[in-house]
Every structure is written in structure tokens, then in C-alpha cells.
Design an enzyme around this catalytic site. Structure first.
Site, PDB file in Angstrom:
ATOM      1  N   ASP B  51       0.818  -1.210   0.000  1.00 47.13           N
ATOM      2  CA  ASP B  51       0.000   0.000   0.000  1.00 47.13           C
ATOM      3  C   ASP B  51       0.855   1.264   0.000  1.00 47.13           C
ATOM      4  O   ASP B  51       0.585   2.201  -0.722  1.00 47.13           O
ATOM      5  CB  ASP B  51      -0.923   0.010   1.218  1.00 47.13           C
ATOM      6  CG  ASP B  51      -1.874  -1.188   1.211  1.00 47.13           C
ATOM      7  OD1 ASP B  51      -2.280  -1.588   0.119  1.00 47.13           O
ATOM      8  OD2 ASP B  51      -2.174  -1.719   2.292  1.00 47.13           O
ATOM      9  N   ASP B 196      15.287  22.024  -3.703  1.00 48.76           N
ATOM     10  CA  ASP B 196      14.396  21.160  -4.493  1.00 48.76           C
ATOM     11  C   ASP B 196      14.949  20.937  -5.908  1.00 48.76           C
ATOM     12  O   ASP B 196      15.200  21.889  -6.631  1.00 48.76           O
ATOM     13  CB  ASP B 196      13.031  21.877  -4.557  1.00 48.76           C
ATOM     14  CG  ASP B 196      11.968  21.111  -5.332  1.00 48.76           C
ATOM     15  OD1 ASP B 196      12.232  19.983  -5.787  1.00 48.76           O
ATOM     16  OD2 ASP B 196      10.846  21.657  -5.458  1.00 48.76           O
ATOM     17  N   SER B 235      -4.964  17.985  -3.405  1.00 51.93           N
ATOM     18  CA  SER B 235      -4.394  18.933  -2.448  1.00 51.93           C
ATOM     19  C   SER B 235      -4.147  20.314  -3.042  1.00 51.93           C
ATOM     20  O   SER B 235      -3.696  21.208  -2.346  1.00 51.93           O
ATOM     21  CB  SER B 235      -3.079  18.377  -1.907  1.00 51.93           C
ATOM     22  OG  SER B 235      -2.189  18.165  -2.983  1.00 51.93           O
ATOM     23  N   SER B 365       3.421  23.369 -12.961  1.00 48.98           N
ATOM     24  CA  SER B 365       4.113  22.590 -11.929  1.00 48.98           C
ATOM     25  C   SER B 365       4.204  23.387 -10.635  1.00 48.98           C
ATOM     26  O   SER B 365       4.076  24.608 -10.626  1.00 48.98           O
ATOM     27  CB  SER B 365       5.511  22.241 -12.436  1.00 48.98           C
ATOM     28  OG  SER B 365       6.282  21.685 -11.395  1.00 48.98           O
ATOM     29  N   HIS B 367       6.968  23.033  -8.836  1.00 47.19           N
ATOM     30  CA  HIS B 367       8.404  22.985  -8.527  1.00 47.19           C
ATOM     31  C   HIS B 367       9.201  23.971  -9.389  1.00 47.19           C
ATOM     32  O   HIS B 367       8.838  24.248 -10.534  1.00 47.19           O
ATOM     33  CB  HIS B 367       8.934  21.563  -8.757  1.00 47.19           C
ATOM     34  CG  HIS B 367       8.337  20.548  -7.835  1.00 47.19           C
ATOM     35  ND1 HIS B 367       8.823  20.309  -6.576  1.00 47.19           N
ATOM     36  CD2 HIS B 367       7.270  19.740  -7.987  1.00 47.19           C
ATOM     37  CE1 HIS B 367       8.088  19.376  -5.988  1.00 47.19           C
ATOM     38  NE2 HIS B 367       7.135  19.011  -6.826  1.00 47.19           N
TER      39      HIS B 367
END
Lengths: 554, 554
Positions: B51, B196, B235, B365, B367
Site C-alpha cells: 500500500d 528542491d 491537495s 508545476s 516545482h
């Protein structure tokens, strides 16, 4: 051969619609059937353990007396791959261009069927008569050489089938697509156009294969101190040709690696589709005699396929090539949908070994984009439009283009596999449905894995299996041995001994309860034990392993 | 708390490197540890039946006395998802911004852990002291609101950790990223930047979230007669906000569908992160009171996840929404690598039902691309660069950027999960390795499925299982019952009865041979039967099912 005014041409796709792959379409007019292409499909993600999928040809077997032969548009697996399986059931002649026949022969040889199969090489512009059909081969361009469109002349009218194609005005090898011939046939009046939809969602024009050559030139000129490894599709002979030319220009030796690529390159080379300057191609074992900056490897594995040469290099399990810092790996390909993650994993592995990786803009598609599709429609000017080659979304995108070009909506047919489209110059409609489907090939087994087996494999793959065995006395029905519990793919048993002990107790309790109640019917016994065990396992783990009770008698 | 000149800051990623997801990094200085993020990873394709995956926190358990708390950068699953599992083992406080805490609380509630967990809401600009560390939260932009970068002040120097971020000068909600603060801290002198890397391979600048709003406006204005269904990430509250604004402008009611989206939207709405004009949002059951052209559904399933709302609509198994011709479905998302095929399947299903589908250019995006990464480096001017968040290829791409910006190569660290990087203003190097890994969660089981179980599941999924059972006499060792053969996931038995009969004979022969030779060792018996059966099956089918001999004693 009788012909009468009321006969219609029937177009019957036996595969290839609503999917990529497994292209095969029957054209039927009275007592003649010709079949265009005979491809395989690669298994979907949910076809666990399946090697490949071939079309159900029940309809052809039922009409075997009518079937005049297979006409093959080009040598890709999704157009020729099912031939060795299908020919075992209907052994009719194959007609195709030279390279395509060469690749089919290689395949037949592997299946030891070369002796028993009739095949004939057809040239572009040449026609063959098959029953009441005449089939003309028309030169197109694609990501493999010798791709043909077909003009299928029937008493009901002409159907033009593009095969997989693009328009390349400056191909690497041979001629550009024969647009004049498309126009000429269009002038005669074309009943229906069956046109490649793969890129129908993409605007513009697919670039010439030759543009990739320019990119190679740039890459070779900018990276003169590194070993080059270029991954591409095994069957893209023109791509390999361009690598060879560029390598020759920059004084590098070329090694071809990967079984399928070696096979295709050798077939293409023997048949004159590849021009290899002397001393340019070397064997992989000679590689050690040359410095890195004088080498380029051309390899399979551009899709991240786990056993392909590049993937084995990336995973450090290739016997003859070790990736080292400074190597430059070029992906001359786009990931086919579904392969993105596998490709990315290979790129990561290569980066971790210190290699540099180029994966953007070193590829062009082999399929026509919207402007090319519109061009073919405008040359052929068909009465009916039948988009082919693609998933539903692609067929729909082409249908939209056809409508924009003025074809009435009622003359555009998004067919489903098995539909029988009956048409002539007066009308066209779907008049029936024939048996079709995908037959799964697993090892030597053809069709012995069905949905039940797949469902079991899926179930087993998710939560494993628990097996409960017990032996009953043949006469008294009393328990002689067991219940014993064995599991696989469920939990790591050494760490879950308690759980397995309790599971046995749960099975025992259910069994005792049955025996107390004098239940001797094995079906009922099995159900009781299974239900009890299933409930126990769910409660304790929230998993649903397959539970298989086995009762023996002694 | 002792401090001495020779102590160094240790940065120890316990997950999140060389992979997408499972972000968790420990910062250690003498007797203080703070942990940044605590995310889960979704299982790889080869983790059959699993899961989710959570990080191995052995190192934190071993140093539990030092651990001061979790500092969470934002509320995505790959940053908060492992908290309910990890907190059971190390119950320390959590610090995060308001929405992030709200989402964590919802998660804890589901695990019935709300009462036992300490958490604190931190504002942007605010700092907290944890042991010898001070942590400052800095406003950034991302595809979820309230995302923070962290300035981690340690006696050895300042580390700036960007979290997941982009630079959005015109965000939909709240402020743009606090570039001034990045610059101010940069001016103080920053020891290391952990930035990032997700989009480090992409040139240019990621577009503002607001541009998607303009696209929605165009879509709504051009499609006034159709029902609109927009799929996006559950989200992405700002995305939903923009849909709500556009719906309001064009007089449409909004229904939100899909459990995870409903949860997040309600949390965001309660906490004031979403501005919903009165009477705009309606319940799915009220939908029938409005004509199609007055409705827009916002739904989960933009990644083709099989049980998400849109996928259920496409497959015609959604209880309340039936797709019909004329519906316009908008994918406000890009497929995450690995999901392309699933998304494409859903698009095909929607097209087959007559819906129109838009799937291009309705997403940006969350990012940073290369220009944004360069901007952050130029504001922060770190001594050391530690690319984070991404697969190896992405980390490497950022490392290349850092080098281009003048950071010496020896000051750039592409770390591996578990590496201990010890640094101060004098030097930095990897000085050790701690135990790390992914712990697989399957149902209620955490860590009870390991590689052996997975290997078995893989084996079972490919070729199924053949079970051979037999009962021996406890005293004489003579065969009392069997061998019986049962298979699952191997062949469709009804069509393969002969094969199974012959398999039993093969097993019997092997067994007889053993008994004739007075072999009574069960291990040897099992091996003989297994080998004989395996050879028989391979010869006849070229498959390798799992073969499981079970011997009982009565």
C-alpha cells in the site's frame, strides 16, 4: 466468380482498433477475402505473465476457402508478429515489399516454418490480383524502411489503406512517399480512406528523419573525448544508418549490440537497405582494441526494457560493456506511453555510474501529424473516412480532422474491432459483428491462459496464497492429518509464526465444528474452513490472500 | 549543553534521495536532533500488493533522547504521510504552518492519534528553538498552500532547506515567496543550501498558478453549453479556488467529488485558505436540480488512479455521475511518470462515451525550474550545495547548475539516503552511514512483507503455482494418499486436463522412485518431486510456475 450489383465490400477489422498493436483487417467481397497485416500486441499491465497477444482469427478459419492471402504493409511486430501463430491455422501466401519479407522470413525461420510458407516480394507500383481484389503497393515513409500504403481495388470501389506512415520529403534511404500516386488514385475516385491515427492529436508536421542526423552530427562534434552509446529502436534502420554515417565522418568505429537490433541490421544490410563504409562496423569483442573516443555503441533498450542491452549495462550485468564516468549515453527515442518510469530508472542508473545522458530532441516520430493526415485526405478525397491505427482518442481526433475537411459526419466511421462495415458507392453501414479478441501467449501455451487464470495471478500477486491441507479417513470421515497451513507471498513467516499458529487454530476450529455437526460434504467443509480463515486473516492483517483448502483421502 | 570548536553539524537524509517521496532528513549537532519532514513513498511497480512505504527510523530510535521534534515543510503525503507510523515509535512534537498542521491533524484523527500527539502552528517569519537549533519558517510557493522553506541555525552555521518550492510572483492566495528573507539570510552567510531538484532538468521558469486561472476562463467562456468536469490533484487548493472563482463568474455551481479532495477542501475552507462565494458550492446530491450547463464538477482521478472518482465515472461505476455525450472533461494536471498509460486509458473511456477531453496546457508545476533554482542560489550564496528532492538524474542536474554558478565541485554533495554529511565552515565530508530503508506497509502489516514475500508474489503473478500434496504413513513411510495436484494462476484447468494428469504422473514417478530407493527424508522427497514436476512443466509449456510440495503424515 459471380458479381452482381447488390454485393458490397465488407471491411472487418479483426484487431488493431481501440488499441495500439495487433493490426489485422479482412477485406471481403463475395467469395474473396484478403487480409491486411497480421500483428501482435504486447500485453497490458494486467495481463500478468503473458508474453504477447495475438488476434482471434475464428472468422478467417470459418471462411478459409475465401482467404486469398496476407498483404503486409511493413515489418514492425504489430503488423507481422502474429504470422507464425496464425499461419499454423490458415496457411495462405504472404505478399509484402522486400525488407518486410526479409523480416518475416527471419521470424518464420525461428519458428521453423520457412519451408511451409509461401511468400512473394512485391515492388512499389506493382499490383497483385487476389480473388476479385487487386492490391497496389504505394511507397510511403515510416520509422522502418519499405513501408507501403495499399490501394485495394474491389468491384465496389477503391479503398486506400495508408498503413503506418509519415510524409518525409527528405528520407535517409530511398524515395519520399509517392504523393503523386495518392493523387492519381484520388482522381479516379476513392470509396474509403483508412488512415493512420497514431499522431492525430498532434498539430503540425512530423519532422524528417534526416533532422536526427543533424542532431547526431552536433552531438558527435561536441563530444569528441567520450565514448558514445546510442540507444534506439531495433527496427529503425535509417536511424542506425545515420549513426554509422556520422561515426564514419568523425572517425569512430560502430558496434551494434542487442539481439533484435543485430538481427534486423544484418537482414537490412544483406538486402541492401544499409550502406556501411568499410571497416566502420566492428564486432563487440574488438571494442577493446580502440580507445573510448573512437567508439560508438548502438544498442537496444531505449524503452527501458529490463533485459535489453542498455538496461543490462545500466544495471552492471552486461557481460561486455561496463558503463564508466565520462560515457555519454544518448536516448534516440521517446518513451512509449507506459515505459516512462522504466526509462527514467535506467537514466538514473546511468547517471549514478557517472555517465552523461542526453534524452531530449534526438528522435522524430514515424507517424503522420495533423497536417500530413490532412494532406493525404486532400489528395485521396475519399467518400468514407475510416480512421485506423490508434486508441479510441486517436481515432476520434482523426474523425474530427476528417469532419473539418468536409467529409459528412455520417460518412466517418470509428469502427470497433469485429465490426463488419458493408459499403459501396451508395451507402456504408455496420451490418454485423464477428468473433474477435486477443489470444494470450504464455510460453508455449497459446490461449490456455484466460481471464480466470489472470484473475488468480492478480490475486496471488497482491496478497499471496494460504494453503490448508488435511487428510480424512476414507471410511470414517475422521481427520487423519492436518490441518496444515502453508503460505507463499503472504507474510514473512519466520517473523509471523504466532499469526500462522493462530491461523491454524482458526482452521481447526472451523473443521472441528463441521465434524461435530457431521458435515462430510467436502464442498461444505472447504467453504467453512476458507471462510473462517479468511475472516481471521482479514481481522488480523486487513489482507485478502487467496485461501485454498485441499482435502485428501487416505 | 556543551559546545566546542570541533563539533560539526551532521546532515543525515533518512529517505527522499534517489527517489520521489519519503522525504525525511535528520539534522544533528551534539545532543540535538531535529527532523525535517516525515513522508511516505508510493510503492514501486515491483512492490506487489504493497500500500505504501515508510522510512526506516532506526537511527532516530537509537538516538531518541536527542530528537527534539519534527519540522514539516508542507502538507503533501511525501512530507507528512509517514507521521502516524513514525510517531508510534518516537512521539515527539510536530512544528508546521497552519494548513500543514490542519492536514496532519486530519491524518492523526484517522489513526486515532490526535490526543497523544503534540503539535504547534508556526507562522512565517517565526522561529522556534529546538535543542541547540533555531528553525525559521520562510514563506515559499508550491502546489499546496502554506509551504515553507526552513533556515536551520546551528552552532556550525546556517542551513537553508527550500522544501518543495517554486517562485510565484502572483500567487492565487497569500504572498509570493519571501525572496528578501532568502537574501537577508544569504547576506549573513549560509553554510549549506538544500534545494528542491524535481524540475532541475527543465529550463526557464515555472509559470504562475494564476495562468491556469486564465486558461479556465477561456475554457468556461468557450464551452457554455456543456457540463464541465475538471480533474486535478486533491491537495491543490489554489487550483480548486480558481475553478470556484471562474464558476462563480460564469454562473455555474460547483460540486467537489472524491474523498481526499473533499477532506482537504473542507480543512482548507475551515482554516480560511479558500474563499467560496455563497451558494456556489453545492452537494453532489443537489446536482440534479441544475441543468448541465450550470454545473462544474471538480474531481480526483487526474492521474488515472483506478478507484478515484473520475476513473469510476469513466468506467461507468460511479454511483452519482454518469458521463454522457457533450460532457467536457478537463485534466488540470500532468501525468506523474508511471501514470501515463492509466491516464490515457481513462481518456479513451471518456471519449468512447462521447465526452470531449482537454488534457493539454491546463496545469503548471509546483516545482522550481532552472532559472528559479539559480535565483535561490544567487540570493542564498551557500558555501555548500546539497541538491535534494528528486531522483538521481534530478540531483545531478541541480549539481550541474550549482557548478555553473561558481560553487566549487568539491563543495557540491549528491548525497545518498543514509549518508552522514559532517560539515562546518572549514570542511564538509561524508563521514558515515546509518541504517535506512523503506518499510513496506500492506494492510495492517508494517514491515512484515519483505523481499522474500515480494519475490514470491512476483513469481506467483507471472506463472502461478502448482501444489503437490501427499500423505505418508507416520510409521511405515508408505504413501497413504496423493500425490494430488492443484494449480492456481497456471493454466485454465478444464482445457488442460491432460496436462494436469500427466503432471501428476510425473510427480508420482518421482515419488515412486524415491520410495523404491528408500528415501524417507522429506526434504529430499520434496526436492525430487519438485524437480521432476518443474522439468515436466517447462518441457511442455516453457513456464516456471512456483511448485510447492506439501507432505502430510497420518
Amino acid at each position: 466468380m459471380k458479381t452482381n450489383q447488390t454485393s458490397k465490400l465488407k471491411i472487418i477489422p479483426l484487431g488493431g482498433l481501440e488499441q495500439i498493436g495487433m493490426n489485422i483487417t479482412a477485406f471481403e467481397y463475395e467469395d474473396s477475402i484478403v487480409v491486411v497485416d497480421c500483428g501482435l500486441a504486447f500485453p497490458d499491465d494486467d495481463m500478468l505473465g503473458i508474453d504477447l497477444v495475438i488476434p482471434d482469427i475464428t472468422y478467417l478459419k470459418q471462411n478459409i476457402d475465401k482467404v486469398k492471402g496476407f498483404v503486409i504493409t511493413h515489418g514492425h511486430e504489430d503488423h507481422i508478429g502474429a504470422l507464425p501463430y496464425v499461419l499454423r491455422e490458415i496457411n495462405v501466401p504472404i505478399y509484402a515489399t522486400k525488407l518486410t519479407v526479409g523480416l518475416i522470413e527471419h521470424k518464420l525461420e525461428e519458428h521453423d516454418m520457412l519451408r511451409t510458407t509461401r511468400r512473394k516480394v512485391i515492388k512499389f507500383g506493382q499490383s497483385i490480383n487476389l480473388g476479385c481484389f487487386r492490391i497496389e503497393f504505394i511507397k510511403t515513409n515510416h520509422s522502418i524502411q519499405d513501408a507501403a500504403a495499399l490501394a485495394i481495388y474491389s468491384p465496389a470501389g477503391i479503398v486506400v489503406h495508408t498503413g503506418d506512415f509519415k510524409v518525409d520529403y527528405t528520407p535517409v534511404f530511398g524515395d519520399a512517399i509517392d504523393l503523386q500516386r495518392f493523387a492519381e488514385i484520388g482522381k479516379k475516385g476513392v470509396l474509403a480512406l483508412m488512415c493512420d491515427s497514431t499522431n492525430a492529436e498532434r498539430e503540425g508536421f512530423t519532422k524528417s528523419e534526416r533532422t536526427v542526423g543533424h542532431t547526431f552530427d552536433m552531438i558527435f562534434s561536441e563530444h569528441t573525448n567520450q565514448r558514445l552509446i546510442i540507444a534506439t529502436f531495433a527496427s529503425n534502420v535509417d536511424r542506425v544508418q545515420q549513426i554509422i554515417y556520422t561515426a564514419y565522418k568523425y572517425g569512430r568505429k560502430v558496434v551494434v549490440e542487442g539481439r533484435s537490433m543485430v538481427n534486423i541490421i544484418s537482414t537490412a544490410s544483406e538486402l541492401g537497405y544499409l550502406n556501411i563504409p568499410e571497416h566502420t562496423l566492428i564486432d563487440i569483442n574488438e571494442m577493446k582494441n580502440y580507445p573510448d573516443e573512437k567508439m560508438v555503441l548502438v544498442t537496444t533498450g531505449s524503452q527501458g526494457e529490463s533485459m535489453a542491452a542498455l538496461s543490462r549495462m545500466a544495471a552492471d550485468i552486461h557481460k561486455k560493456v561496463t558503463i564508466k564516468p565520462g560515457d555519454l549515453i544518448v536516448f534516440s527515442s521517446h518513451p512509449i506511453p507506459g515505459n516512462e518510469k522504466a526509462v527514467s530508472n535506467v537514466i538514473n542508473e546511468l547517471c549514478e555510474k557517472g555517465a552523461d545522458v542526453i534524452f531530449q530532441d534526438v528522435h522524430v516520430s514515424g507517424h503522420a501529424c495533423q497536417e500530413e493526415i490532412k494532406l493525404i485526405y486532400s489528395l485521396v478525397k475519399p467518400k468514407y473516412a475510416i480512421p485506423v491505427h490508434g486508441e479510441y482518442r486517436h481515432l476520434k481526433a482523426q474523425a474530427k480532422l476528417a469532419a473539418e475537411l468536409g467529409i459528412p459526419k455520417e460518412n466517418i466511421f470509428i469502427m470497433k474491432t469485429g465490426d463488419v462495415l458493408s459499403l459501396d458507392s451508395e451507402s456504408a453501414k455496420v451490418t454485423g459483428k464477428v468473433e474477435t479478441g486477443g489470444i494470450m501467449v504464455d510460453g508455449l501455451g497459446v490461449g490456455d491462459v484466460g481471464n480466470i487464470v489472470l484473475r488468480d495471478r492478480q490475486h496471488l500477486s497482491e496478497d499471496g496464497i494460504i494453503i490448508v491441507v488435511l487428510t480424512l479417513d476414507r471410511h470414517s470421515g475422521m481427520l487423519l492429518a492436518g490441518p496444515d497451513i502453508v503460505s507463499r507471498g503472504f507474510v514473512y513467516v519466520r517473523e509471523s509464526e504466532d499469526l500462522m499458529d493462530e491461523a491454524r487454530v482458526a482452521a481447526e476450529d472451523a473443521l472441528d465444528d463441521c465434524l461435530d455437526r457431521h458435515i462430510t460434504d467436502w464442498g461444505k467443509l472447504k467453504t467453512s474452513v476458507k471462510d473462517a480463515l479468511s475472516a481471521f486473516v482479514w481481522k488480523r492483517t486487513q489482507r485478502r490472500p487467496m485461501i485454498l483448502p485441499i482435502i485428501m483421502e487416505a
